[in-house]
Design a protein around this motif. Sequence first.
Motif, PDB file in Angstrom:
ATOM      1  N   ARG A   1       0.805  -1.230   0.000  1.00  0.00           N
ATOM      2  CA  ARG A   1       0.000   0.000   0.000  1.00  0.00           C
ATOM      3  C   ARG A   1       0.838   1.280   0.000  1.00  0.00           C
ATOM      4  N   SER A   2       2.014   1.211  -0.521  1.00  0.00           N
ATOM      5  CA  SER A   2       2.852   2.407  -0.638  1.00  0.00           C
ATOM      6  C   SER A   2       2.432   3.216  -1.861  1.00  0.00           C
TER       7      SER A   2
ATOM      8  N   VAL B   1       9.995  -1.296 -12.820  1.00  0.00           N
ATOM      9  CA  VAL B   1       9.178  -1.013 -11.637  1.00  0.00           C
ATOM     10  C   VAL B   1       8.136  -2.121 -11.485  1.00  0.00           C
ATOM     11  N   ILE B   2       7.961  -2.608 -10.250  1.00  0.00           N
ATOM     12  CA  ILE B   2       6.914  -3.574  -9.942  1.00  0.00           C
ATOM     13  C   ILE B   2       6.017  -3.006  -8.842  1.00  0.00           C
ATOM     14  N   PHE B   3       4.707  -3.094  -9.039  1.00  0.00           N
ATOM     15  CA  PHE B   3       3.728  -2.697  -8.032  1.00  0.00           C
ATOM     16  C   PHE B   3       3.011  -3.937  -7.513  1.00  0.00           C
ATOM     17  N   LEU B   4       3.019  -4.103  -6.174  1.00  0.00           N
ATOM     18  CA  LEU B   4       2.405  -5.250  -5.519  1.00  0.00           C
ATOM     19  C   LEU B   4       1.483  -4.798  -4.387  1.00  0.00           C
ATOM     20  N   THR B   5       0.568  -5.673  -4.015  1.00  0.00           N
ATOM     21  CA  THR B   5      -0.276  -5.569  -2.804  1.00  0.00           C
ATOM     22  C   THR B   5      -0.844  -4.179  -2.566  1.00  0.00           C
ATOM     23  N   GLU B   6      -1.761  -3.788  -3.434  1.00  0.00           N
ATOM     24  CA  GLU B   6      -2.560  -2.568  -3.281  1.00  0.00           C
ATOM     25  C   GLU B   6      -1.725  -1.295  -3.228  1.00  0.00           C
ATOM     26  N   SER B   7      -0.592  -1.304  -3.869  1.00  0.00           N
ATOM     27  CA  SER B   7       0.220  -0.099  -3.936  1.00  0.00           C
ATOM     28  C   SER B   7      -0.240   0.769  -5.103  1.00  0.00           C
ATOM     29  N   ALA B   8       0.167   2.042  -5.065  1.00  0.00           N
ATOM     30  CA  ALA B   8      -0.256   2.993  -6.085  1.00  0.00           C
ATOM     31  C   ALA B   8       0.858   4.025  -6.262  1.00  0.00           C
TER      32      ALA B   8
END
Length: 202
Positions: free
Chosen positions: A124-125, A149-156
């Motif tokens: 969630r970052s 860049v990788i976005f994981l677990t409800e990050s934005a």
Amino acid sequence: EVGEDSVEDESEAGGALHLLNSVAKIENNYFYRVELGAHAFKSDLTCSGNLFYSCSRRYSGFQRSSSSLPYSAILIRGPGKVQILENVIRRCDIGISISEKSNPALRTNVLDGIFFCGMLVDSRSKPIIAENTVIGGDPVSQVPSGVGVIFLTESAGVVGKNSFQDFLVSPILVFTHCHPLLKGNRFINVNIAEKRQAEIEQ
């Protein structure tokens, strides 16, 4: 504030610099072959003008850690006013790892030849990632290059006006339930290798 020091791995394994509930400036340093260059947890940090080189299991030779996770040049965890500016990060497992609802600003950094991921955004970052140069690696090299860049677990967050160059996999991966704003990025010499892409997505 730290200035113009060289941090090497002499006899000890582990991170070169750890901050907890602190306020700090890290400027003009050289971090070489350490498990973790700089780690800030719930801290205010300005990290600028540093060189992080070979923060990787591939080069370090450290045997004491029981973890099999990749090494990060910079790790930001939790809330705090954090600016990561004009650093050069080369030949590391992960360039900048951002987790636990942290919201740093990453601007005008150069990430070159990162093995796993240039910037990993998790838990969630919501960082601002802007005007960075991310180079996947030499296309003819036998050393595998990673993702930008990788976005994981409800990050934005925001990914804007960055340059991604020389990638054999997708420079940006956004997984389920993540909602970053992608705007005005440049992609140069991106040639997707399907087998390598499938391995990363698994």
